[in-house]
Design a protein around this motif. Structure first.
Motif, short mmCIF file in Angstrom:
data_model
loop_
_atom_site.label_atom_id
_atom_site.label_comp_id
_atom_site.label_asym_id
_atom_site.label_seq_id
_atom_site.Cartn_x
_atom_site.Cartn_y
_atom_site.Cartn_z
N VAL A 103 0.93 -1.29 -0.10
CA VAL A 103 -0.17 0.06 0.18
C VAL A 103 0.46 0.75 -0.32
N MET A 104 1.48 1.21 0.75
CA MET A 104 2.93 2.52 0.85
C MET A 104 3.29 2.59 -0.89
N ASN A 105 3.65 1.61 -1.08
CA ASN A 105 4.40 1.76 -2.55
C ASN A 105 3.69 2.19 -3.86
N LEU A 106 1.84 1.96 -3.93
CA LEU A 106 0.87 2.30 -4.60
C LEU A 106 0.23 3.47 -4.55
N THR A 107 0.64 3.98 -3.72
CA THR A 107 -0.04 5.45 -2.56
C THR A 107 1.05 6.33 -2.70
N GLY A 108 2.26 5.95 -2.72
CA GLY A 108 3.00 7.03 -3.04
C GLY A 108 3.64 7.44 -1.10
N LEU A 109 3.24 6.78 -0.18
CA LEU A 109 3.31 7.32 1.63
C LEU A 109 5.13 6.06 1.58
N ALA A 110 5.76 5.50 0.64
CA ALA A 110 6.58 5.10 0.54
C ALA A 110 7.55 6.65 1.31
N MET A 111 7.51 7.46 0.34
CA MET A 111 8.46 8.35 -0.34
C MET A 111 8.21 9.36 -0.36
N ILE A 112 9.19 10.50 0.65
CA ILE A 112 9.46 11.57 0.92
C ILE A 112 9.66 12.73 0.53
N PRO A 113 8.92 13.96 -0.34
CA PRO A 113 9.92 14.44 -0.92
C PRO A 113 11.32 15.74 -0.28
N LEU A 114 11.85 15.75 -0.66
CA LEU A 114 13.20 16.20 -0.71
C LEU A 114 13.19 17.62 -2.55
N PRO A 115 14.02 18.45 -1.92
CA PRO A 115 14.58 18.90 -2.02
C PRO A 115 15.27 18.63 -3.51
N GLY A 116 14.74 17.68 -4.59
CA GLY A 116 15.84 17.19 -5.74
C GLY A 116 15.39 16.30 -6.26
N GLN A 117 14.96 14.90 -5.07
CA GLN A 117 15.09 14.16 -4.40
C GLN A 117 14.15 13.16 -3.11
N TYR A 118 13.89 12.09 -3.24
CA TYR A 118 13.16 11.59 -2.09
C TYR A 118 13.66 10.67 -1.53
#
Length: 209
Positions: free
Chosen positions: A23-38
């Motif tokens: 679920v984390m992968n499908l919803t994008g919850l696994a990634m925290i957005p940072l400047p220029g990267q995740y």
């Protein structure tokens, strides 16, 4: 009967953690957005499973994390490896080794490390946070170790980055690692420590483990 119930509970808890990862992968919850990267927090359910269910569960969950990463590499057409000059069947093999093997080892190591620290942790609290931070740190260490071996020997990377820069990276692999992961690794370690440690401490109290 009790042993069967225990095994069933183990499988249910393991399946729940696998489901959370998907679920984390499908919803994008696994990634925290940072400047220029995740920054990835996928190590959180892996460390929770490794601490609460043991090293084997940690290895299985680490393998699931690796499979998700490998699938992402397939969707991207192994672009990074092709860019570095690798061709043919060696490409999926290198990607498999880089994405899956380090994550399995990470999960297993977190489980064993937690058990070792738990024995001397009188507070029964510190060990959870050590387990949490170790997941992110081991993930970065193992992943980057394989990545460095792959890319510092890549056929065409020197043409892209320049002979002088590649020579610098080969002389100082820590500089290469810092340039690749940077602040991202520190943020992942901090987040994994706080979330994993807090979740496991709460579960430990509730489940009386």
């Amino acid at each position: 009967m009790q042993q069967t119930k225990t095994k069933l509970t183990y499988l249910i808890e393991l399946a729940m953690l696998v489901g959370i990862m998907l679920v984390m992968n499908l919803t994008g919850l696994a990634m925290i957005p940072l400047p220029g990267q995740y920054a990835s927090i996928m190590t959180v359910p892996v460390s929770v499973g490794a601490m609460m269910l043991g090293p084997m569960a940690g290895g299985i969950l680490g393998g699931v994390m690796g499979c998700i990463s490998f699938y992402t590499a397939i969707k991207n057409g192994f672009s990074t490896l092709f860019l570095a000059g690798y061709t043919g069947g060696i490409v999926p093999l290198l990607s498999f080794v880089n994405t899956i093997i380090p994550r399995i080892l990470m999960g297993v190591c977190v489980g064993w490390l937690f058990r070792a620290v738990r024995k001397v942790d009188r507070s029964k609290t510190v060990s959870y946070y050590i387990g949490g931070i170790s997941a992110a740190l081991l993930n970065t260490l193992l992943y980057m170790t394989v990545l460095i071996l792959i890319f510092l020997n890549a056929p065409t990377l020197e043409l892209l980055l320049g002979e002088e820069l590649m020579a610098t990276f080969r002389e100082n692999v820590l500089l290469f690692a810092a340039a690749y992961v940077g602040v991202q690794a520190l943020i992942e370690a901090a987040v994994s420590c706080i979330i994993s440690g807090s979740v496991c401490k709460a579960l430990g109290v509730i489940l009386k483990r």
